[in-house]
Design a protein around this motif. Structure first.
Motif, short mmCIF file in Angstrom:
data_model
loop_
_atom_site.label_atom_id
_atom_site.label_comp_id
_atom_site.label_asym_id
_atom_site.label_seq_id
_atom_site.Cartn_x
_atom_site.Cartn_y
_atom_site.Cartn_z
N ILE A 1 -83.86 -11.42 0.01
CA ILE A 1 -84.92 -12.32 0.68
C ILE A 1 -83.97 -13.00 1.54
N CYS A 2 -82.73 -13.44 1.53
CA CYS A 2 -82.15 -14.28 2.37
C CYS A 2 -81.84 -13.31 3.71
N ILE A 3 -81.49 -12.02 3.76
CA ILE A 3 -81.46 -11.45 4.62
C ILE A 3 -82.78 -11.14 5.46
N LEU A 4 -83.82 -11.15 4.67
CA LEU A 4 -85.41 -11.01 5.29
C LEU A 4 -85.45 -12.46 6.16
N LEU A 5 -85.19 -13.49 5.51
CA LEU A 5 -85.47 -14.78 5.83
C LEU A 5 -84.49 -15.09 7.20
N GLY A 6 -83.25 -14.49 7.32
CA GLY A 6 -82.28 -14.65 8.31
C GLY A 6 -82.97 -13.74 9.59
N VAL A 7 -83.65 -12.67 9.17
CA VAL A 7 -84.23 -11.96 10.39
C VAL A 7 -85.41 -12.67 10.76
N LEU A 8 -86.30 -13.29 10.05
CA LEU A 8 -87.47 -13.68 10.24
C LEU A 8 -87.25 -15.04 11.24
N ASN A 9 -86.22 -15.62 11.07
CA ASN A 9 -85.58 -16.94 11.38
C ASN A 9 -85.45 -16.93 12.84
N ILE A 10 -85.10 -15.79 13.41
CA ILE A 10 -84.98 -15.46 14.72
C ILE A 10 -86.10 -14.84 15.39
N LEU A 11 -86.56 -13.79 14.59
CA LEU A 11 -87.67 -12.68 15.32
C LEU A 11 -88.76 -13.32 15.40
N PHE A 12 -89.37 -14.26 14.40
CA PHE A 12 -90.78 -14.61 14.45
C PHE A 12 -91.12 -15.63 15.76
N GLY A 13 -90.17 -16.52 16.21
CA GLY A 13 -90.24 -17.12 17.87
C GLY A 13 -90.50 -16.10 18.58
N GLY A 14 -89.47 -15.19 18.80
CA GLY A 14 -89.82 -14.10 19.93
C GLY A 14 -91.00 -13.39 19.79
N VAL A 15 -91.55 -12.97 18.58
CA VAL A 15 -92.71 -12.02 18.39
C VAL A 15 -93.78 -12.88 18.99
N ILE A 16 -93.83 -14.16 18.28
CA ILE A 16 -95.19 -15.21 18.84
C ILE A 16 -95.15 -15.28 20.20
N ARG A 17 -93.83 -15.64 20.64
CA ARG A 17 -93.70 -15.81 22.24
C ARG A 17 -94.14 -14.53 22.97
N ASP A 18 -93.70 -13.30 22.72
CA ASP A 18 -94.20 -12.00 23.53
C ASP A 18 -95.66 -11.78 22.96
N MET A 19 -96.30 -12.24 21.81
CA MET A 19 -97.72 -12.22 21.93
C MET A 19 -98.59 -13.09 22.53
N LEU A 20 -98.23 -14.26 22.74
CA LEU A 20 -98.83 -15.23 23.74
C LEU A 20 -98.84 -14.77 25.16
N CYS A 21 -97.82 -14.05 25.43
CA CYS A 21 -97.65 -13.36 26.88
C CYS A 21 -98.47 -12.01 26.91
N ASN A 22 -99.01 -11.71 25.69
CA ASN A 22 -99.75 -10.43 25.67
C ASN A 22 -98.86 -9.15 25.91
N GLU A 23 -97.66 -9.12 25.43
CA GLU A 23 -96.63 -7.98 25.57
C GLU A 23 -96.36 -7.40 24.08
N ILE A 24 -96.03 -5.98 24.07
CA ILE A 24 -95.64 -5.62 22.77
C ILE A 24 -94.04 -6.28 22.33
N PRO A 25 -94.10 -6.85 21.51
CA PRO A 25 -92.53 -7.49 20.98
C PRO A 25 -91.68 -6.58 21.26
N LEU A 26 -90.75 -7.07 22.38
CA LEU A 26 -89.69 -5.86 22.46
C LEU A 26 -88.67 -5.66 21.27
#
Lengths: 209, 209, 209
Positions: free
Chosen positions: B116-141
């Motif tokens: 869970i710690c590792i998953l939340l570590g990944v989520l901590n950085i990934l989620f912002g980038g994914v939402i940012r890319d979805m807002l701009c209508n691009e497949i999250p790189l």
């Protein structure tokens, strides 16, 4: 205040239904997009503020009004008609004014400070519209070069200026909503855009091109 | 640690601003995308862990640094310049290293177990980038064939190996961040991709085609 | 019940993995999409109900089964094979039946009323699929003109009708799941669509065009 909120919910349901209908979603798909467009902003606000239970779980009127609105619009409205588009902008402007004010007041009640209140006011109206557009696979229009977030932020600042001046609550609320609504409608009417603030440094760097 | 976190927030704000500017969002739109890129990962982490109040609601420095960074980059940076792109990859790699480590440590403090710690570590950085890319209508790189999530997971495993070996905390943290950053930078520099793990069964099934 | 839930989780992981693989995500990217497809619906349900700690944080079996399923499918399945597509529809129908039922029962345990229970049943299965499709930059298929949400809602209503009639719990559950599954499969098999409910008012308004 309750009637204003219900009207905001109604306006968001209409926008959700019309956009979903454009994308050929079926009856329950349109209702779902309407529900998402109308309640996900306030839901995000309440989750961020840890304010439970969520408002639409203890008062069934919200889901009822959204469902009725969505089904009614699906039956009686032709989304391709040009009347609908103008009406949509009008409703959207009203929802912007109402939801920004409600977001600010809920955040204030929960003891948040001024910048957080304004941010949650913006989130309260923006989140539903953004999710609605993402569901339909479009770039959220509200984030592009339109005076939308800008109107909400100006209204939010005005709210706290009026509060600092000790203005009577209902006047403060009415003036805030009016200001947001008028700025938004003027922006739509005269095609206002926020000016580009960047200095074009490439010109400075490469003057000889 | 505080300075590292602020630097991570700064790096995410820069990436949010640059991508929003590419899409012609206006000033407040860019600030909003910067805010979303920088705080939605940690916010998702805290909501999942039921850790209230949210960090950015009790410390105004976060929103302040994001707003200043975003406005500054909008004024002084030309997002079409090729310098920006390299700088962006560098900042992004640093943010990856910092946010993964912070996510792991916060989850650990809340008593979560290792996966869970590792998953939340990944989520901590990934989620912002994914939402940012979805807002701009691009497949999250970040989810595509790049060593990005991979670097974070390797770093997370290393963190717990070092902890099991009883290494001094600051060395453990520095080594973890260094490893993530170096793997990510090497992947960008030498265009590394994760190997395809599928056995091509269609070959087995249809050998005569 | 536990085995049903695990099977639902397995089915969602398969769909997430196959769609991510189509988009050329790498191994960890596919695992992440599988995790998101399988647990974000129930996670949204639990956050809305303020039900902590989240189920996948206290029971490691969920993440384990998702990871194993995803890696296994990446190694042994060729997503371009036509067998996979039919299998996917089958799994998807089973997951729809299982997750709707679980969502309704969890909401009921938390004391929600009937419309909220049905809405959370729908959300429980829908949210993961929608996020999965948004990550892959596609219009969520489940919201389009397919009998998907419709099947879940019919099943949900049936559940409460059976409950009102005092039917034995396991029969009630089995009938609800069967109904949802059969409606969904028939809709896929015979290409059923929900009828358009709009009156074409443009015809009424402009008969002379």
């Amino acid at each position: 205040m309750f009637w204003l909120e219900m009207f905001g919910i109604f306006a968001c349901s209409v926008s959700g239904t019309v956009i979903a209908k454009h994308k050929n979603f079926d009856m329950f798909g349109c209702i779902l997009v309407a529900i998402i467009a109308a309640i996900s902003g306030p839901t995000a606000r309440d989750i961020i503020l840890d304010r439970y239970p969520l408002f639409w779980m203890i008062n069934m009127n919200y889901l009822l009004i959204i469902t009725i609105t969505s089904v009614g619009f699906q039956i009686f409205c032709n989304p391709k008609s040009s009347h609908v588009d103008g009406l949509l902008k009008l409703f959207d402007g009203m929802a912007l004014a109402i939801f920004t004010l409600i977001g600010i007041q809920v955040a204030q009640e929960m003891g948040a400070n001024i910048p957080i209140c304004i941010l949650l006011g913006v989130l309260n109206i923006l989140f539903g519209g953004v999710i609605r557009d993402m569901l339909c696979n479009e770039i959220p229009l509200v984030l592009q070069r339109e005076i939308y977030v800008t109107a909400a932020i100006i209204g939010g600042i005005l709210y706290f200026v009026l509060e600092g001046m000790g203005v009577t609550p209902w006047i403060k609320e009415a003036v805030t909503m009016m200001t947001i609504f008028v700025i938004r409608m003027m922006a739509v009417r005269y095609d206002w855009h926020f000016p580009d603030i960047s200095l074009d440094i490439s010109l400075v760097k490469k003057p000889n091109l």
